[in-house]
Motif scaffolding. Sequence first.
Motif, PDB file in Angstrom:
ATOM      1  N   SER A  72      -5.953   7.950 -10.913  1.00  0.00           N
ATOM      2  CA  SER A  72      -5.900   9.026  -9.922  1.00  0.00           C
ATOM      3  C   SER A  72      -6.257  10.356 -10.584  1.00  0.00           C
ATOM      4  O   SER A  72      -5.931  10.611 -11.745  1.00  0.00           O
ATOM      5  CB  SER A  72      -4.510   9.110  -9.296  1.00  0.00           C
ATOM      6  N   GLN A  86     -14.016   2.786  -0.628  1.00  0.00           N
ATOM      7  CA  GLN A  86     -14.177   2.020  -1.849  1.00  0.00           C
ATOM      8  C   GLN A  86     -15.616   1.578  -2.049  1.00  0.00           C
ATOM      9  O   GLN A  86     -16.092   1.448  -3.163  1.00  0.00           O
ATOM     10  CB  GLN A  86     -13.259   0.783  -1.800  1.00  0.00           C
ATOM     11  N   LYS A 101       2.260   1.816  -3.465  1.00  0.00           N
ATOM     12  CA  LYS A 101       1.258   2.370  -4.387  1.00  0.00           C
ATOM     13  C   LYS A 101       1.022   3.848  -4.108  1.00  0.00           C
ATOM     14  O   LYS A 101       0.891   4.659  -5.031  1.00  0.00           O
ATOM     15  CB  LYS A 101      -0.050   1.594  -4.253  1.00  0.00           C
ATOM     16  N   HIS A 120      -3.432   1.963 -10.451  1.00  0.00           N
ATOM     17  CA  HIS A 120      -3.750   2.855  -9.337  1.00  0.00           C
ATOM     18  C   HIS A 120      -3.267   4.275  -9.593  1.00  0.00           C
ATOM     19  O   HIS A 120      -3.709   5.214  -8.926  1.00  0.00           O
ATOM     20  CB  HIS A 120      -3.153   2.325  -8.033  1.00  0.00           C
ATOM     21  N   GLN A 132       0.822  -1.205   0.000  1.00  0.00           N
ATOM     22  CA  GLN A 132       0.000   0.000   0.000  1.00  0.00           C
ATOM     23  C   GLN A 132       0.858   1.258   0.000  1.00  0.00           C
ATOM     24  O   GLN A 132       0.568   2.223  -0.709  1.00  0.00           O
ATOM     25  CB  GLN A 132      -0.928  -0.013   1.230  1.00  0.00           C
TER      26      GLN A 132
END
Length: 653
Positions: free
Chosen positions: A549, A619, A473, A545, A470
């Motif tokens: 964005s 999410q 990312k 990812h 995480q």
Amino acid sequence: MSLPPGFLDELRTRISLTHVVGRKVMWDNRKSNPGKGDMWAPCPFHHEKTASFHVDDQKGFYYCFGCHAKGDAIGFVRETENVEFMEAVRILATEAGMPMPERDPQAQAKADKRTQLTEVMEQAVQHFRLSLKTGAGAAARDYLERRGLDAATQDQFEIGFAPDGWQHLWDHLTGKGVAPDLIIDCGLARPSTKGGKPYDVFRNRIMFPIRDARGRCIAFGGRAMDPNDNAKYLNSPETELFDKSRTLYNYAPAREATGKGAPLIVAEGYMDVIALTQAGFGAAVAPLGTAITEPQLQLLWRVADEPIMALDGDRAGLAAAHRVIDLALPLLEAGKSLRFALMPEGKDPDDILRAEGKGAVQKLLESALPMVQLLWQRETEGRVFDSPERKAALDKVLREKIALIRDRSLQGHYGQAIKELRWQLFSPRRAPSGGGKSGKGGKGSWGKPDMAARPSTKQSLLATSRDGVQDHKREAVILAALIATPDICHDFETPLQEMECHDQLHAKLRDLLLRHAADGKSAVDAEINRAVGTDALENLMKLPHVAISTPVRHPGDVALARMTVAEELAKIAARRGLQAEIMDAAEDLMGLADEAVTWRLGQAAEARNRAVRSQQEDQAEYDLAENGARINRGEREEFDALLDKISFSKTRR
């Protein structure tokens, strides 16, 4: 009121002009050099915006290049506090922990006597130096040559020789008209108990003058030439001039060398100091035959923030280091500490220089241990902690030592360092599951064949923890947002510098952004393409990812980019804070677990759960609109249903 001789010198030695002036000014950090005691600030005596007020902490004087104000610590207090001379002295003496002397009507007479004593000492220096060059000093010259001391070094340290006889120095000084009582008061001779002439204190010894911070000879150290002499080294007795607990050998030259950037080294004896200086380590000092004292520590910290204790590599040297730790702990302040360069077993700095050269000593100095490390070694080395009682005893001793530190902030940092060392010693380490042999078919401890992981597998994100994935990312999103909108880089300069990048590409991109963001987007793109190539940048932007964005989809939108970078940095910081809290609480469980520890673990676990739920809610409950805004999924469904009803109603009409 007259002050006793030496009082003002002692006061100036104990106080730091930088500390005294620092209460009244704001230092210019760009122009100042604290390590050399070279400080600059706007002048407190006249209004100005530039830093023209200079403090030389090594020399103890200030000067303003604007209004030409100048003086020492006493003068500064007089001017800024609007007090008389004696009141300024009283203020500084209280700060330095020195009691003000009682009124002494004979102070001037004492001052005159001290001047006479220093003059006698200088005559003794010249006598010993001349004696070294006579036939009587031949053996001493041979010894100095064997020790590698060249003529220039001997002259620099004014090394001399006291011939083997009862009244050599006495007869020389009295023949020059020096009063007998002055010779005795200098500690150069002692009265005879048999009614004869006083006799010389130093006989058949190589002589080392000991000078104070102002360069005046106040004592001598003598190295015996006779191997059967009971005292290998002999110092002058304490006199009106000499207090060995407040004196360091070679202090004044070492202070000057430290001001030029040399590390301050504390050795054990004269020869170590001289050898270090001759080898290029000009800031070397030594105590005078005793363990380091509190006044000597304060002298060291006046010169350097972290003096290096270069002690002999034997049991006595290690014991001396341990005594220094116990003495220093209550005196530590933020930025003021000690480091320890322990010599190899049975060797001192002089031995290493002669056998291995300057480079070997330099390596030892560079690898000097911080004081907390030596404290830990002292309490753990050679001991076994195989029971709760032994571990508890270690904890008790270390807590008591840390409690001696008066600075609460520093005490906390010491506690944290000890916790980390304790964790390394006591944390359970699982053996690798595939490394051992069970004795059948070359299988590991779990009964499965040994299979070495490929390098690419070890370095992949799947092989790391979920939190690491995480963070990786989030770093990619942060960097992509900043590349798309580099104008906001200056808003995040500090957190970017502190961001622990998970791979070399991220680190390189971060550094390029920090260096070139101010030059504009075109310059950033050009530098990145030149440094990492267009393929690497395109691969970064194509990551799922990253591609979805908002800042990447809407480059140049400053508000969206700033919000995205701030949120991702905050999430990284929050996750690492939670991890640190859990590790800290888990480490405490290795000691004495109580309700407070379990409560902390519960709170940390709940905080982690809330963070996970928050991400899942993000999410599950929100969609991203075309303009980058977050829309609650439930509200959107209700809105769509309302539109359907309106549309249905119009159709029926």
